[in-house]
Design an enzyme around this catalytic site. Structure first.
Site, mmCIF file in Angstrom:
data_model
loop_
_atom_site.group_PDB
_atom_site.id
_atom_site.type_symbol
_atom_site.label_atom_id
_atom_site.label_comp_id
_atom_site.label_asym_id
_atom_site.label_seq_id
_atom_site.Cartn_x
_atom_site.Cartn_y
_atom_site.Cartn_z
ATOM 1 N N TYR A 201 0.860 -1.202 0.042
ATOM 2 C CA TYR A 201 0.266 0.331 0.330
ATOM 3 C C TYR A 201 0.771 0.925 -0.063
ATOM 4 C CZ TYR A 201 -4.049 -2.853 0.849
ATOM 5 O OH TYR A 201 -5.134 -4.191 0.982
ATOM 6 N N HIS B 290 -0.867 -12.247 0.309
ATOM 7 C CA HIS B 290 -1.653 -11.031 0.085
ATOM 8 C C HIS B 290 -2.943 -11.307 -1.126
ATOM 9 C CE1 HIS B 290 -2.029 -6.556 -1.065
ATOM 10 N NE2 HIS B 290 -3.928 -7.286 -1.231
ATOM 11 N N SER C 72 -12.919 -4.367 0.214
ATOM 12 C CA SER C 72 -14.044 -3.429 -0.880
ATOM 13 C C SER C 72 -15.416 -3.742 -0.245
ATOM 14 C CB SER C 72 -13.826 -3.302 -2.343
ATOM 15 O OG SER C 72 -14.027 -2.716 -3.114
ATOM 16 N N PRO C 73 -16.124 -4.081 0.587
ATOM 17 C CA PRO C 73 -17.099 -4.283 1.368
ATOM 18 C C PRO C 73 -18.309 -3.168 0.928
ATOM 19 C CG PRO C 73 -16.269 -3.421 3.503
ATOM 20 C CD PRO C 73 -15.134 -3.369 1.902
ATOM 21 N N LEU C 74 -17.874 -2.127 0.089
ATOM 22 C CA LEU C 74 -19.136 -0.875 0.158
ATOM 23 C C LEU C 74 -19.570 -0.783 -1.266
ATOM 24 C CD1 LEU C 74 -18.176 1.956 2.495
ATOM 25 C CD2 LEU C 74 -19.636 0.062 2.960
ATOM 26 N N GLY C 75 -19.053 -1.918 -1.981
ATOM 27 C CA GLY C 75 -19.231 -1.851 -3.608
ATOM 28 C C GLY C 75 -20.486 -2.038 -3.555
ATOM 29 N N SER D 183 -22.570 3.152 -3.341
ATOM 30 C CA SER D 183 -22.545 4.818 -4.031
ATOM 31 C C SER D 183 -23.938 4.936 -4.769
ATOM 32 C CB SER D 183 -21.280 4.718 -4.554
ATOM 33 O OG SER D 183 -21.186 4.540 -5.512
#
Length: 306
Positions: free
Chosen positions: A53, A128, A208-211, A214
């Site tokens: 990162y 990873h 990326s749990p909010l995919g 939005s």
């Protein structure tokens, strides 16, 4: 803050994905440190990072250094904070993501992460991503060696399928404690892996749990389909007086006691909002609405762990 279990440890039901603090579009250091501190103030005790990162072409470890500085600057007792890092990926100057899963690389990467985090042993070290050019057993064997040497306390795997999870569990036994796969309202292709984690007693950490939730996903040529699939998250949020992000994270938590979401954040207010999802318990009728036409059978009808 509610809590869940990871490798026999009690961790916050919502973690912090620290990646946005170090990659493209990252905040300045003052805001980054404030974001980590806001997470800790909100009761978050799981922070996910990785040696890769950083900005493309930069030296590895920016995010690990940042997390270490944030914890040191915090002062007081942070022994209950589990820092989970990962090794096996790189970010060359072209912005791509490479994969290197040789035992030699993973062991050297873990040693470097140890130094950057400034700890005697890494709390949770994760492969990873499986390297298609290296036998998976060899990569997991490096984790076993690091465990045996006391350089890492717990091990996890990421971006893996059910066969790989079973292989890692066979090699590591109860020292394998977590699986980190992509999972969200928009991406649900790890249903089988989630079920297997519940069966084996492993924590499932959705990245990326909010995919999909939005507002931008509800615009454009696929707006009608997106509204059908994801609009319920906004509707329930409006009825509850909370953010769609909180509803999404509460929905994830309700799918299985194994789930510990790790949403990313780059602002203190964002991480505070995400942490608040730990206290949001959705009703059965709300969960049914959120399932929509895409939801299939992982929801266990259990409330978030207390």
């Amino acid at each position: 803050m509610r809590y869940r279990t990871l490798g026999g440890l009690r961790v916050s039901a919502i973690g912090l994905g620290a990646m946005p603090l170090s990659v493209e579009g990252r905040p300045d250091e003052a805001r980054a440190l404030a974001t980590v501190h806001a997470a800790l103030d909100a009761g978050v005790t799981l922070i996910d990072t990785a040696d890769s990162y950083h900005l493309p072409g930069a030296a590895p470890g920016h995010n690990e250094y940042l997390v270490a500085r944030a914890l040191a600057a915090r002062g007081g007792d942070t022994d209950d904070v589990l820092v989970a890092t990962k090794g096996g990926r790189g970010r060359p100057a072209d912005g791509s993501w490479t994969v290197t899963g040789t035992p030699r690389h993973l062991k050297a990467a873990a040693e470097a992460s140890l130094r950057r985090l400034g700890v005697e042993a890494i709390g949770l070290y994760q492969l990873h991503k499986p390297d298609p050019h290296v036998p998976f057993e060899e990569s997991v064997g490096a984790l076993r060696d690091l465990l045996d040497e006391g350089k890492i306390r717990l091990a996890g795997v990421s971006n893996t399928d059910t066969a790989q999870i079973r292989t890692a569990h066979r090699i590591l036994g109860d020292r394998l404690v977590s699986v980190q796969n992509r999972y969200s309202p928009a991406v649900r292709d790890s249903e089988a892996e989630l079920r297997l984690c519940a069966e084996l007693g492993l924590a499932f950490l959705p990245w990326s749990p909010l995919g999909g939730i939005s507002r931008s996903s509800l615009d454009g040529p696929s707006a009608a389909a997106a509204e059908t699939r994801f609009g319920a998250f906004h509707a329930v949020a409006a009825e509850r007086g909370v953010s769609p992000q909180q509803v999404c994270l509460a929905w994830l938590s309700a799918r299985s006691p194994a789930v510990v979401p790790i949403p990313g954040a780059s602002r203190p207010e964002t991480v505070r909002d995400s942490a608040g999802a730990a206290d949001l318990v959705l009703e059965e009728e709300e969960l049914a609405r959120l399932e929509g036409p895409a939801g299939q059978g992982v929801h266990t009808r259990k409330r978030p762990g207390g």
